[in-house]
Design a protein around this motif. Sequence first.
Motif, PDB file in Angstrom:
ATOM      1  N   THR A  50     161.717  -8.358  47.444  1.00 12.54           N
ATOM      2  CA  THR A  50     162.745  -9.070  48.220  1.00 12.54           C
ATOM      3  C   THR A  50     162.038 -10.117  49.205  1.00 12.54           C
ATOM      4  N   PRO A  51     162.654 -11.024  49.396  1.00 14.71           N
ATOM      5  CA  PRO A  51     161.933 -12.119  50.141  1.00 14.71           C
ATOM      6  C   PRO A  51     161.661 -11.709  51.550  1.00 14.71           C
ATOM      7  N   ARG A  52     160.481 -12.205  52.074  1.00 14.26           N
ATOM      8  CA  ARG A  52     160.082 -11.921  53.333  1.00 14.26           C
ATOM      9  C   ARG A  52     161.418 -12.436  54.266  1.00 14.26           C
ATOM     10  N   LEU A  63     167.937 -10.611  46.220  1.00 10.41           N
ATOM     11  CA  LEU A  63     168.311 -11.198  47.526  1.00 10.41           C
ATOM     12  C   LEU A  63     169.477 -10.210  48.156  1.00 10.41           C
ATOM     13  N   GLU A  64     170.451  -9.548  47.311  1.00 10.65           N
ATOM     14  CA  GLU A  64     171.276  -8.903  47.960  1.00 10.65           C
ATOM     15  C   GLU A  64     172.117  -8.004  46.957  1.00 10.65           C
ATOM     16  N   VAL A  65     172.756  -7.008  47.469  1.00 13.63           N
ATOM     17  CA  VAL A  65     173.500  -6.337  46.518  1.00 13.63           C
ATOM     18  C   VAL A  65     175.220  -6.378  47.106  1.00 13.63           C
ATOM     19  N   LEU A  94     166.564 -14.385  59.562  1.00 16.35           N
ATOM     20  CA  LEU A  94     165.843 -15.449  58.812  1.00 16.35           C
ATOM     21  C   LEU A  94     165.039 -15.053  57.646  1.00 16.35           C
ATOM     22  N   GLN A  95     164.831 -15.798  56.664  1.00 19.82           N
ATOM     23  CA  GLN A  95     164.289 -15.211  55.299  1.00 19.82           C
ATOM     24  C   GLN A  95     163.584 -16.607  54.934  1.00 19.82           C
ATOM     25  N   GLU A  96     162.301 -16.342  54.321  1.00 15.68           N
ATOM     26  CA  GLU A  96     161.621 -17.287  53.591  1.00 15.68           C
ATOM     27  C   GLU A  96     162.540 -18.080  52.675  1.00 15.68           C
ATOM     28  N   ASP A 143     173.628 -27.824  44.446  1.00 18.19           N
ATOM     29  CA  ASP A 143     173.551 -27.221  45.647  1.00 18.19           C
ATOM     30  C   ASP A 143     172.400 -26.284  45.682  1.00 18.19           C
ATOM     31  N   TRP A 144     171.696 -26.288  46.910  1.00 16.98           N
ATOM     32  CA  TRP A 144     170.900 -25.144  46.747  1.00 16.98           C
ATOM     33  C   TRP A 144     171.249 -23.627  46.889  1.00 16.98           C
ATOM     34  N   ARG A 145     172.753 -23.674  47.430  1.00 16.08           N
ATOM     35  CA  ARG A 145     173.374 -22.230  47.468  1.00 16.08           C
ATOM     36  C   ARG A 145     174.061 -22.300  45.924  1.00 16.08           C
TER      37      ARG A 145
HETATM   38  N1  LIG Z   1     165.855 -16.800  50.721  1.00 17.26           N
HETATM   39  C1  LIG Z   1     166.426 -17.825  49.846  1.00 17.26           C
HETATM   40  N2  LIG Z   1     165.566 -18.632  49.036  1.00 17.26           N
HETATM   41  C2  LIG Z   1     166.352 -19.355  48.288  1.00 17.26           C
HETATM   42  N3  LIG Z   1     167.546 -19.654  48.028  1.00 17.26           N
HETATM   43  C3  LIG Z   1     168.427 -18.816  48.715  1.00 17.26           C
HETATM   44  C4  LIG Z   1     167.758 -17.816  49.619  1.00 17.26           C
HETATM   45  N4  LIG Z   1     168.843 -16.951  50.106  1.00 17.26           N
HETATM   46  C5  LIG Z   1     169.895 -17.451  49.576  1.00 17.26           C
HETATM   47  N5  LIG Z   1     169.691 -18.501  49.043  1.00 17.26           N
HETATM   48  C6  LIG Z   1     170.662 -19.253  48.101  1.00 17.26           C
HETATM   49  O1  LIG Z   1     171.915 -19.273  48.854  1.00 17.26           O
HETATM   50  C7  LIG Z   1     172.811 -18.605  48.137  1.00 17.26           C
HETATM   51  C8  LIG Z   1     173.785 -18.010  49.191  1.00 17.26           C
HETATM   52  O2  LIG Z   1     172.838 -16.815  49.714  1.00 17.26           O
HETATM   53  P1  LIG Z   1     173.168 -15.350  49.974  1.00 17.26           P
HETATM   54  O3  LIG Z   1     173.577 -14.932  48.351  1.00 17.26           O
HETATM   55  O4  LIG Z   1     172.469 -14.875  50.701  1.00 17.26           O
HETATM   56  O5  LIG Z   1     174.664 -15.576  50.647  1.00 17.26           O
HETATM   57  P2  LIG Z   1     176.054 -14.920  50.689  1.00 17.26           P
HETATM   58  O6  LIG Z   1     177.075 -15.570  51.685  1.00 17.26           O
HETATM   59  O7  LIG Z   1     175.919 -13.331  50.770  1.00 17.26           O
HETATM   60  O8  LIG Z   1     176.703 -15.158  49.284  1.00 17.26           O
HETATM   61  P3  LIG Z   1     177.395 -14.226  48.199  1.00 17.26           P
HETATM   62  O9  LIG Z   1     178.731 -14.481  48.134  1.00 17.26           O
HETATM   63  O10 LIG Z   1     176.568 -14.356  46.772  1.00 17.26           O
HETATM   64  O11 LIG Z   1     177.143 -12.716  48.740  1.00 17.26           O
HETATM   65  C9  LIG Z   1     172.265 -17.872  47.193  1.00 17.26           C
HETATM   66  O12 LIG Z   1     173.105 -17.654  46.099  1.00 17.26           O
HETATM   67  C10 LIG Z   1     171.000 -18.598  46.683  1.00 17.26           C
HETATM   68  O13 LIG Z   1     171.289 -19.535  45.664  1.00 17.26           O
END
Ligand SMILES: Nc1ncnc2c1ncn2[C@@H]1O[C@H](COP(=O)(O)OP(=O)(O)OP(=O)(O)O)[C@@H](O)[C@H]1O
Length: 290
Positions: free
Chosen positions: A109-111, A255-257, A174-176, A204-206
């Motif tokens: 899992t990311p730092r 990243l998450e569950v 915060l996460q890398e 989008d990066w997200r």
């Molecule tokens: N540490 C990371 N490095 C690179 N990209 C990331 C990182 N954390 C999140 N992202 C990007 O941002 C998006 C949203 O992050 P995250 O899933 O943590 O948020 P969320 O609001 O919980 O979304 P979800 O509805 O998927 O649960 C991820 O799908 C991923 O593409």
Amino acid sequence: MTAGAVAPRVAVLASRVRADEKRILAALERRGVPYVQLDARTLHGFAHPAADGPRPAVLNREISHTRAVYGAELLEAAGHRVVNSAAATALCGDKWRTSTTLAAAGLPTPRTVLALTPGAALDALEELGTPAVIKPLVGSWGRLVARVPDRETAEALLEYVAALPSPQSHVVYLQELVDKPGRDIRVGVAGGEVIGAVYRHSADWRTNVARGAWVERCVDTGVIGPLAVAAAAAVGARIAGVDLIEDADGRPQVLEVNAGLEFSGLQEALGEDVPVADRLVDELLAEGAR
Ligand SMILES: Nc1ncnc2c1ncn2[C@@H]1O[C@H](COP(=O)(O)OP(=O)(O)OP(=O)(O)O)[C@@H](O)[C@H]1O
């Protein structure tokens, strides 16, 4: 509302019937399973509930995280089995607790670092390094998830964080920033098995589907499948949407569950020969039989 005059075997808890819930209810009806639909907005429960008669197993599809957790808790207190359990729902909804649980289970899992004040977050960022990502402890669809390219941006963002009214907002996660290949991976898991997996691509990066990501079936689940199943087990989720990202070397990291599996993107990519709703109903019926 019951689907038939017989006593319900199962229940679906939701305050909104979205496309996913319609599929679940349709699967129950197709299979002739008597069910009751519970509107979370009308629910209340006593701390000393009367324990009389059998209680239907409940599939928790409540969209509000707070109502999902407390709804599961009051139903469990009244003797229902709930999928996912209240404990798993609470854990998955909290990004920090999920990170520590995944790390303790030895899963990649990311730092990640947690700072108890915005001021401490600046020191934490020095250790973590940039670029990084700042996330709310509880949230979904990528809302308020922001990239932190450098310290100057961090200072500005954290000033805004400090001005937020809720004390929980001042605890900073915060996460890398993982250098992922323009996509993440969503793996659907039910009952310790992979339902299917999709890549989510985005400019989008997200890469959230809610932010316009497009999905593509991920056929080879040889590495990611067992990882996703292990992640779901670590947090105690019987039904899960496990999000993974690949790092620059192609290694998947969890990243998450997500305890409330939103599966419209997954279903679209998998096609109708993998009926996701039926897999959730299977798990609900299995829970009811426990
Ligand atoms: N540490 C990371 N490095 C690179 N990209 C990331 C990182 N954390 C999140 N992202 C990007 O941002 C998006 C949203 O992050 P995250 O899933 O943590 O948020 P969320 O609001 O919980 O979304 P979800 O509805 O998927 O649960 C991820 O799908 C991923 O593409």
